[in-house]
Design a protein around this motif. Structure first.
Motif, PDB file in Angstrom:
ATOM      1  N   PHE A  28       0.819  -1.208   0.000  1.00  0.00           N
ATOM      2  CA  PHE A  28       0.000   0.000   0.000  1.00  0.00           C
ATOM      3  C   PHE A  28       0.856   1.263   0.000  1.00  0.00           C
ATOM      4  CE2 PHE A  28      -3.104  -2.977   2.040  1.00  0.00           C
ATOM      5  CZ  PHE A  28      -3.995  -3.004   0.975  1.00  0.00           C
ATOM      6  N   GLU A  68       3.864   1.546  -1.194  1.00  0.00           N
ATOM      7  CA  GLU A  68       4.474   1.668  -2.523  1.00  0.00           C
ATOM      8  C   GLU A  68       3.469   2.190  -3.541  1.00  0.00           C
ATOM      9  OE1 GLU A  68       6.148  -2.263  -2.928  1.00  0.00           O
ATOM     10  OE2 GLU A  68       8.107  -1.567  -2.215  1.00  0.00           O
ATOM     11  N   GLN A  69       2.218   1.800  -3.413  1.00  0.00           N
ATOM     12  CA  GLN A  69       1.172   2.356  -4.283  1.00  0.00           C
ATOM     13  C   GLN A  69       1.045   3.861  -4.061  1.00  0.00           C
ATOM     14  OE1 GLN A  69      -2.527   0.314  -3.631  1.00  0.00           O
ATOM     15  NE2 GLN A  69      -1.806  -1.598  -4.546  1.00  0.00           N
ATOM     16  N   ALA A  90       3.879   5.654  -5.678  1.00  0.00           N
ATOM     17  CA  ALA A  90       3.736   5.595  -7.137  1.00  0.00           C
ATOM     18  C   ALA A  90       2.718   6.635  -7.611  1.00  0.00           C
ATOM     19  CB  ALA A  90       3.314   4.194  -7.577  1.00  0.00           C
ATOM     20  N   MET A  91       1.685   6.838  -6.819  1.00  0.00           N
ATOM     21  CA  MET A  91       0.659   7.829  -7.171  1.00  0.00           C
ATOM     22  C   MET A  91       1.148   9.260  -6.929  1.00  0.00           C
ATOM     23  SD  MET A  91      -2.662   5.826  -5.657  1.00  0.00           S
ATOM     24  CE  MET A  91      -3.735   7.226  -5.764  1.00  0.00           C
TER      25      MET A  91
END
Length: 96
Positions: free
Chosen positions: A15, A17-18, A21-22
């Motif tokens: 989560f 890392e998401q 990334a966003m």
């Protein structure tokens, strides 16, 4: 993630890392990426990959938010759990 059990940490790491990334400028998420990798190094596999990822993420958090305590706490966790550098961890906590 507070217990540090590897399955929970890996799930949380996904989560975090998401989140980065966003929004690559989300310093607090970078701090959590550092924490998770430090915990995986300490509680799962003491691999150079976890160590490097934790260090880079903590450095990124500090670069993005040098006055945010969470960034320095992440570096302190890295120094303490990966290198047993208690003095360096204390210095980071003092900065935070």
């Amino acid at each position: 993630m507070s217990k540090g059990d590897p399955p929970s940490v890996r799930k949380a790491l996904g989560f975090y890392e998401q989140a980065v990334a966003m929004d690559p400028r989300f310093a607090q998420a970078w701090a959590r990426v550092a924490d998770a990798n430090s915990l995986l190094y300490f509680n799962a596999t003491p691999s150079p990959e976890f160590s490097d990822r934790a260090r880079r993420a903590a450095e990124t958090a500090i670069a993005l938010a040098p006055n945010d305590p969470e960034s320095h706490i992440a570096m302190a966790v890295y120094k303490r759990t990966v290198h047993a550098d208690y003095q360096g961890a204390q210095e980071q906590l003092a900065r935070g």
